[in-house]
Design an enzyme around this catalytic site. Structure first.
Site, PDB file in Angstrom:
ATOM      1  N   ASP A 182       4.373   4.321   0.607  1.00 24.43           N
ATOM      2  CA  ASP A 182       4.281   2.930   1.057  1.00 24.43           C
ATOM      3  C   ASP A 182       5.673   2.370   1.356  1.00 24.43           C
ATOM      4  OD1 ASP A 182       3.417  -0.033   0.934  1.00 24.43           O
ATOM      5  OD2 ASP A 182       1.551   0.975   0.419  1.00 24.43           O
ATOM      6  N   HIS A 214       4.650  -4.793  -0.685  1.00 23.79           N
ATOM      7  CA  HIS A 214       3.340  -4.153  -0.536  1.00 23.79           C
ATOM      8  C   HIS A 214       3.186  -2.939  -1.452  1.00 23.79           C
ATOM      9  CE1 HIS A 214       0.201  -1.735   1.526  1.00 23.79           C
ATOM     10  NE2 HIS A 214      -0.306  -2.909   1.848  1.00 23.79           N
ATOM     11  N   SER A 380      -5.800  -2.371   1.626  1.00 19.57           N
ATOM     12  CA  SER A 380      -4.610  -1.903   0.915  1.00 19.57           C
ATOM     13  C   SER A 380      -4.725  -2.151  -0.575  1.00 19.57           C
ATOM     14  CB  SER A 380      -3.358  -2.628   1.425  1.00 19.57           C
ATOM     15  OG  SER A 380      -2.811  -1.999   2.538  1.00 19.57           O
TER      16      SER A 380
END
Length: 495
Positions: A182, A214, A380
């Site tokens: 990521d 994230h 996600s």
């Protein structure tokens, strides 16, 4: 535009090479591209045929660098002849990869004439135009509601009494490594308790830090002390996306390769007695883009090498089969659900979606400080629930160096088991071609055999049966009552 250059129409001066490109090749290798992805100009991923070994791959790398250098020399000569005005040099070979022998190749930034030479090489299976990938978060909803963990540990819809109660085995995640592929991880966050460390930064000239948040958020859901499914798993940051939340397919493939090699080394070290207590590895990939044969092959190869993989289905409210890595066959592809047990409005669906997990308004770790948290939404956020669940279930097995070690819980078997025990029929707004399955962690049991033996669970099946029974009884009573009334009317009419 630095790094992304227009194509030159100059002929290529081919340098001497250690291999011969001639008629033994049955036609030029195809160049693949995705209709729904943003391509990175002049950037390509080259995949070798299965017969290519390490020696021939190295020879090919040397050859392609030779013809690339010759092209750059020609570009430089042209710039001089035009008094400095002309195209800039191409960057050449970028990454090489070998994912457990299942996917071997390289990526780079090349002139089109170089690529035409590569296409004719007998070792090349196909070439894919590199394209952008991005995180799978939906940034439009920001509310604090840490409900996801509770939902995957209860069969029925959450109530006031179960809303914030996560049932789990305290050893969940112990002995398992989780790779977050990521934007990186805020490894100093207190919720990771020192179990998070930096693994690898793939993008060139990028820093070893999560500048986006994230990846940190996903990692918190996987293995955070407060926010995580598998609270004792180890976390490794594999940075493939920049702080903007975007990156390239080729960098993602390189990230998968790094994670696989790291996992295989751990497996070997455990078998050799160099480390104790290691049980296995999982990976989460909450990112995606257009269809990419190479990215799907990379993830599939990782799973075949023993890495348990969860990937996000995507946030386009569309068929997940049109996106990568969501369409890959071997990982678990995860759609997003809501607190009200609905399919999240943004979640992709379809036969390529294997299961659903909480993905709307998910509270987890963030960047900016050691205590930062944030609430965001997306598939996600759903995928790391499953990655955490993979780590959780793997940890319930004996370690690889244990005298009690049993047959390995392979990614294929664990995927099958997670799907088999999922809560069935819990969600609304699920298209007919999409599995209506919601993830379940076993409700706090630490006995994996018992969890799997319990099988799936159909929501409110007994309630539905009772309702149908009551309807049948009411219909019978109504029929009898109407029959009696009819008889009375008939008798009165005859009299």
């Amino acid at each position: 535009m630095k790094g992304y250059l227009s194509l030159s129409i100059l002929p290529l001066l081919v340098a001497a090479s250690p291999v011969v490109v001639d008629s033994i090749h049955n036609g030029a290798a195809p160049i693949l591209s995705s209709m729904n992805a943003k391509e990175v100009p002049d950037s390509y991923i080259v995949v070798f045929k299965k017969h290519v070994n390490a020696e021939s791959a190295a020879a090919h790398h040397s050859w392609v660098q030779d013809i690339h250098s010759a092209q750059n020399e020609r570009v430089e000569l042209r710039k001089r002849s035009l008094f400095g005005f002309g195209e800039e040099a191409y960057l050449g070979l970028k990454n090489t990869f070998d994912i457990a022998g299942s996917l071997v190749g390289y990526s780079g930034h090349f002139h089109e004439d170089v690529i035409e030479q590569v296409r004719k090489h007998p070792d090349v299976e196909y070439i894919e135009k590199d394209s952008e990938v991005h995180t799978m978060e939906d940034p439009t909803v920001e509310k604090s509601a840490p409900w996801g963990l509770a939902r995957i540990s209860h069969r029925d819809s959450l109530s006031f009494g179960t809303f914030n109660k996560y049932l789990y085995a305290s050893e969940g995640g112990e002995g398992v490594d989780a790779y977050t592929i990521d934007t990186g991880i805020n490894v100093d966050h207190v919720d990771f308790e020192g179990r998070a460390q930096w693994g690898k930064t793939i993008p060139t000239d990028d820093e070893d830090a999560d500048g986006n948040g994230h990846g940190t958020h996903c990692s918190g859901t996987i293995a955070g002390r407060k926010y995580g499914v598998a609270k004792k798993a180890n976390l490794y940051a594999v940075k493939v996306l920049r702080s903007s939340g975007s990156g390239t397919m080729s960098d993602v493939v390189a990230g998968v390769e790094w994670a696989v090699k790291s996992h295989l080394k751990k497996v070997k070290d455990a078998k050799d007695g160099k480390i104790k207590g290691f049980k296995g590895s999982v990976a989460n990939m909450s990112l995606g883009g257009g269809k990419s044969r190479t990215l799907e092959a990379a993830v599939n190869a990782g799973v075949e090498a023993g890495l348990h993989f969860a990937v996000a289905a995507g946030n386009d409210n569309a068929d997940a089969c049109n996106y990568s890595p969501a369409a890959a066959e071997n990982p678990i592809t995860v759609g997003a659900s809501t607190l009200q047990d609905e399919r999240a409005y943004f979640s992709n669906y379809g036969k390529c979606t294997d299961i659903f997990a909480p993905g709307l308004n998910i509270l987890s770790t963030w960047i900016g400080s050691k205590h930062a948290v944030n609430t965001i939404s997306g598939t996600s956020m759903a995928s790391p629930h499953i990655a955490g669940l993979l780590a959780y279930f793997v940890s319930l097995q004996p370690s690889k160096d244990s005298a009690f070690a049993v047959d390995e819980l392979t990614p294929k078997k664990l995927k099958k088991d997670i799907i088999a025990i999922a809560t069935q029929g819990a969600l609304t707004d699920i298209p007919s071609d999409t599995p209506n399955l919601l993830a379940w962690n076993g409700g706090g049991s630490s006995n994996y055999t018992d969890i799997i033996a319990s099988g799936g669970y159909k929501v409110n099946a007994s309630v539905k049966d009772r309702f149908e029974g009551l309807v049948h009884k009411a219909e019978k009573l109504l029929t009898e009552e109407l029959g009696a009334i009819y008889s009375e009317i008939h008798d009165a009419a005859v009299a």
